[in-house]
Scaffold this active site. Structure first.
Site, PDB file in Angstrom:
ATOM      1  N   GLY A 281       0.817  -1.223   0.000  1.00 39.96           N
ATOM      2  CA  GLY A 281       0.000   0.000   0.000  1.00 39.96           C
ATOM      3  C   GLY A 281       0.843   1.262   0.000  1.00 39.96           C
ATOM      4  O   GLY A 281       0.598   2.209  -0.752  1.00 39.96           O
TER       5      GLY A 281
ATOM      6  N   GLU B 252       5.636   2.730   8.841  1.00 38.55           N
ATOM      7  CA  GLU B 252       4.897   1.476   8.681  1.00 38.55           C
ATOM      8  C   GLU B 252       5.860   0.398   8.180  1.00 38.55           C
ATOM      9  O   GLU B 252       5.672  -0.790   8.443  1.00 38.55           O
ATOM     10  CB  GLU B 252       3.705   1.656   7.727  1.00 38.55           C
ATOM     11  CG  GLU B 252       2.620   0.616   7.943  1.00 38.55           C
ATOM     12  CD  GLU B 252       1.339   0.866   7.150  1.00 38.55           C
ATOM     13  OE1 GLU B 252       1.381   0.710   5.916  1.00 38.55           O
ATOM     14  OE2 GLU B 252       0.314   1.207   7.749  1.00 38.55           O
TER      15      GLU B 252
END
Ligand code: F6P
Length: 547
Positions: A275, A361
C-alpha cells in the site's frame, strides 16, 4: 528457502558493527567545526551526484572512514544480494509470502520481471494503458456523468497508502495539473472529511475513485457507501449512475463487484505492491487525471532512474544506500530517535506526511525476519514541514534543544513560480539553516557581538547538528518520482541492516479488530455486559452518555 529466510548472525555481534561502535567512540564527539577545519575539501568531497540529484552529506558527523565502515556492514548484511532479490521478484516480504515489486510498476515496457514464473510487465503496462485512455476521456470531457455532463470533480476515497501518495503527488504536482478539474481527497472515517470535501461539489459532474488494495478497509468502505448515497440522491437515484460516477482501484475484483462497481471500471494492481509503495500503480489514477498520462510517464521515468541507480551503483556512491546507512549511523550509534524532512518547496508540503507511512509502517518492527526480538533500535520517527514555515515553529528545538535531530533539507535551483526575490530568499534560508545547525555560534562569538554576559548562554548555538542537503534543478513529475524512490530504497537499506521485514504491517491489525468489537457496544441498545478493562468500559459508558 529464500535468501531472506536464512538465519542471519545477530547484527550487534557482527565485527563490522563492533568496528562502527569503536569508530563512534573515536569520532562521535568530534565537532563538525573540527571536521571541516581538518579537511578544506570536505564540502566538495562528501557529496554525491546522480541522475540530476546532488546530495551534500558533508554536514554529517562522519569521516570518510565512517562511510567505509557502514558499507562494510552493508556488505556483511548482504545488501547487494538483497537488492537483487527485491528486483528479481523474490518473496522478500516473508511474513506475507509476497514479492516486493514496486520497482516493476515503473519498469519500461520491454522489461521482464518474473513472479511465480510469469512476466508481470505486460500486465503493468496494460493497466497503465487503460488508465491513460480513461484519463484522456475524462480530461477531454468525453466521459459523461449520468445526466450527460462531463466530469469536472474527482474525489479520491482511500486511506493510508491509498490516500497519502495520491494527496502528496497532487499537491506536489499541482503546477502541472489541469486546473479545470477539482481534485478532492477523503480518507478519515470522521464524516467531516467527506462532508467538507463534497460540500461545494455538484454530483452530476463528480467522479469518485474508490482506492483500496483490499477493498475491505473500514474507513474507505464507510466513505464509499456514503459517497454512493450522496451521488445517487444527487442524480436521480438510478443505480446505473454508479458505472458513470465510480471507479475502483484495487486488487480485489470480487469485493469491487460486490460494491456495485463494474470491473470494467476497475484499475487493477497486485499483491506484490505494498500500500505505501503504490502511488505509481493504479492507486495513482487521481495523479494521472490531474497531470495527464504523459507527465505521469515522466514521473515513472524518474522513479525508474533511481531504481537503476540503486541496483547498479557501488554502495558508497549509491544515493539511497548512503542515506539509509547514515540513518543507521544515527539511530544505532548516536541513539537518535527522529529525522526531520524539511522541503524548501511549498509543493512538497505533504511529502513529510507521506514519508511517515513509508518509513514508519515499513520499519516500525521489533522482531527480525526470523522472529527474534532485536537488541538494537529500528525505525526512526520521520516528521517535518516545508521551510521556511518550520523555522518559525519547531526549529528552535533542533538548534538549541537537548535532542539530536538529523535533518534532510530538500531544495531546488529554480522555482516553478519565479516571482521577484522569493526563490533566493527561500534558498538563502535553507543554506543558512544547515550552516547554523552544523557550525553554531560560540560563546566568544556571541560575547563579541556585545551581548551581556548573563544573556550569552541563551544565545549560544552549540552546532554539531547534522543534516543532508538534497538539491535538484526544479520540481517536476520526474523529480518527484526520484525523491520518492530515493526514500523507498533508503527505507529498504535500513531494513536490510536491521534484518526486519519492511513490507508487512501487522502492527495495524489489533486496533482494527478491537474497533470492530467496540462499534456495536457504543449503541445505547447494546445490553450485553461490557468486558473490556475498567478504563475502556468506563469510556464506552461515558461516550454513550455524551452522544
Ligand atoms: O491499516 C494500514 C493499511 O493496511 C496500510 O498499509 C494501507 O496503505 C492502508 O491500510 C489502506 O489499505 P487499503 O488500500 O487496502 O484500503
Amino acid at each position: 528457502m529464500t535468501l531472506s529466510k536464512q538465519a542471519q548472525p545477530s547484527l550487534t555481534s557482527r565485527p563490522q558493527w563492533q568496528a562502527l561502535a569503536e569508530h563512534y567512540q573515536a569520532i562521535g564527539g568530534k565537532h563538525l567545526r573540527e571536521l571541516f577545519a581538518a579537511d578544506p575539501q570536505r564540502g566538495q568531497q562528501l557529496t554525491l551526484e546522480a541522475e540530476g540529484l546532488y546530495l551534500d552529506y558533508s554536514k554529517n558527523r562522519i569521516t570518510a572512514q565512517t562511510i567505509d565502515l557502514l558499507v562494510d556492514l552493508a556488505n556483511a548484511c548482504q545488501l547487494p544480494d538483497r537488492i537483487d532479490a527485491m528486483f528479481a521478484g523474490e518473496k522478500i516480504n516473508i511474513t506475507e509470502d509476497r514479492a516486493v515489486l514496486h520497482t516493476a510498476l515503473r519498469a519500461p515496457r520491454d522489461a521482464n520481471v518474473q513472479v511465480d514464473g510469469a512476466n508481470v510487465i505486460p500486465d503493468v503496462h496494460a493497466v497503465l494503458d487503460k488508465m491513460s485512455s480513461f484519463c484522456t476521456r475524462v480530461r477531454s470531457g468525453k466521459w459523461l456523468g449520468q445526466t450527460g455532463k462531463p466530469i469536472r470533480n474527482i474525489v479520491n476515497i482511500g486511506i493510508g497508502g491509498s490516500d497519502l501518495g495520491p494527496v502528496m503527488a497532487y499537491e506536489a504536482l499541482r503546477h502541472f495539473s489541469d486546473r479545470n478539474l477539482t481534485m478532492r481527497f477523503v480518507s478519515n472515517v470522521d464524516a467531516t472529511d467527506f462532508v467538507e470535501a463534497t460540500a461545494d461539489l455538484d454530483p452530476e459532474v463528480t467522479l469518485f475513485i474508490v482506492a483500496s488494495k483490499t477493498f475491505t478497509t473500514m474507513e474507505t468502505m464507510t466513505n464509499a457507501d456514503t459517497a454512493r448515497q450522496w451521488l445517487l440522491s444527487g442524480v436521480g437515484g438510478e443505480r446505473a449512475a454508479i458505472a458513470k460516477h465510480f471507479v475502483a482501484l484495487s486488487t480485489n475484483a470480487e469485493k469491487v463487484t460486490e460494491f456495485g462497481i463494474d470491473t470494467q471500471n476497475m484499475f487493477e494492481f497486485w499483491d506484490w505492491v505494498g500500500g505505501r509503495y503504490s502511488m505509481e500503480s493504479a492507486i495513482g489514477l487521481s495523479t494521472m487525471l490531474a497531470i495527464g498520462p504523459e507527465a505521469f510517464q515522466d514521473m515513472l521515468a524518474g522513479f525508474h532512474s533511481i531504481d537503476e541507480h540503486f541496483r547498479s551503483a557501488p554502495l558508497a556512491q549509491n544515493l539511497p544506500c548512503l542515506m539509509g546507512l547514515l540513518s543507521i549511523w544515527y539511530a544505532n550509534f548516536f541513539d537518535v530517535e527522529t529525522v526531520a524532512v524539511l522541503p524548501y518547496d511549498q509543493y512538497l508540503k505533504r511529502f513529510p506526511a507521506y514519508l511517515q507511512q513509508l518509513t514508519m509502517e515499513s520499519n516500525g518492527k521489533y522482531v527480525t525476519v526470523e522472529g527474534n526480538q532485536v537488541d538494537y533500535a529500528t525505525g526512526m520517527i520521520y516528521w517535518g514541514e516545508p521551510g521556511t514555515n518550520g523555522q518559525h515553529s519547531f526549529y528552535q528545538l533542533i538548534h538549541q534543544g537537548t535532542r539530536l535531530i538529523p535533518c534532510d533539507f530538500i531544495a531546488f535551483g529554480r522555482s516553478l513560480n519565479p516571482l521577484g526575490e522569493h526563490q533566493d530568499i527561500l534558498i538563502a534560508n535553507v543554506l543558512a539553516q544547515s550552516e547554523a545547525l552544523a557550525f553554531g555560534k560560540t560563546a566568544e562569538e556571541v560575547a563579541a557581538d556585545g551581548t551581556p554576559a548573563w544573556l550569552v548562554p541563551h544565545r549560544v548555538f552549540q552546532g554539531n547538528r547534522p543534516s543532508n542537503t538534497l538539491l535538484a534543478q526544479q520540481m517536476s513529475p520526474h523529480v518527484l518520482g526520484q525523491l520518492v524512490a530515493l526514500y523507498e530504497h533508503s527505507v529498504f537499506v535500513q531494513s536490510v541492516i536491521w534484518n526486519i521485514d519492511a513490507f508487512d504491517q501487522w502492527g495495524v491489525e489489533l486496533g482494527k479488530v478491537l474497533a470492530k468489537r467496540i462499534i456495536p457496544e457504543l449503541s445505547s441498545t447494546h445490553t450485553a455486559k461490557l468486558q473490556h478493562d475498567s478504563s475502556t468500559n468506563e469510556l464506552i459508558r461515558r461516550y454513550r452518555a455524551l452522544k
